[in-house]
Design a protein around this motif. Sequence first.
Motif, PDB file in Angstrom:
ATOM      1  N   CYS A  59      -8.871   2.839  -3.346  1.00 50.88           N
ATOM      2  CA  CYS A  59      -8.790   2.624  -4.807  1.00 50.88           C
ATOM      3  C   CYS A  59      -9.177   1.395  -5.319  1.00 50.88           C
ATOM      4  N   CYS A  62      -6.094  -1.189  -6.186  1.00 52.83           N
ATOM      5  CA  CYS A  62      -5.301  -1.874  -5.418  1.00 52.83           C
ATOM      6  C   CYS A  62      -5.907  -1.922  -3.755  1.00 52.83           C
ATOM      7  N   CYS A 100      -5.973   5.557  -6.421  1.00 51.98           N
ATOM      8  CA  CYS A 100      -4.848   6.148  -5.612  1.00 51.98           C
ATOM      9  C   CYS A 100      -3.858   6.613  -7.131  1.00 51.98           C
ATOM     10  N   CYS A 103      -1.812   3.572  -9.111  1.00 50.40           N
ATOM     11  CA  CYS A 103      -2.618   2.764 -10.132  1.00 50.40           C
ATOM     12  C   CYS A 103      -2.959   3.789 -11.093  1.00 50.40           C
TER      13      CYS A 103
HETATM   14 ZN   LIG Z   1      -4.402   1.972  -6.188  1.00 47.14          ZN
END
Ligand SMILES: [Zn+2]
Length: 221
Positions: A59, A62, A100, A103
């Motif tokens: 991701c 994050c 992801c 997020c």
């Molecule tokens: Zn993420």
Amino acid sequence: MSKAEHVAVPADVSELGGALDQHCFVYPQQIPGRKHGPQGYAYYEAYRDWLRDEFSFRCAYCLMREPWLRGSSGFQIDHSIPQAQYPAGILDYDNLVYTCPWCNQAKAGIAVPNPAEVAYGKALQVNEDGIIQAKNDLGLLLIEGLKLDHPELTSQRRLVLRIVRLAEAKNSVSVILNLLGYPDDLPNLRRKRPPAGNTRPDGIHSSCYQLRYRGELGLIY
Ligand SMILES: [Zn+2]
């Protein structure tokens, strides 16, 4: 093509380097830019394999990786500038970000600086205990906009860090490779034919599949 075909798997964790937990949550210190430029797909999901390679199978917001969630199927495609604000960007590769679900949901409807166009590492830092800190106003904006300091996300980071430290202490090469290695199913982008071509064809040479094929891809990152 498995990892073992081209690179010898070490017997000892120390051969992978030390302080392996420091690999886990390192945001780019330089503006990443884009290495790929596929064009012309009729729906944005068709860009997935390009985006997986573009954002190193994690991701972009994050840094959670495919193996820590549920592989690629656990990931989504985000529009850096939301679809409602920029309808023309729905199929614009440079507006697409590998993310992801956490997020993607946290960000829903808001625009944050495109992680390919800004060095998040200048703005964000993850401490040894999994707590994320802002280094400047951009960092504050990213943490707030993406809820990167949510307690559940902090504990997930802390858990990953603890498992990596434990695996390193127990000399478990396989666990380290599972957590910090590249996925086995690297996409072979050379075989793809974007309908309107590729504005950055040279990027395929440095795609992870080609690097692994040439034996130049690291075992962990
Ligand atoms: Zn993420």
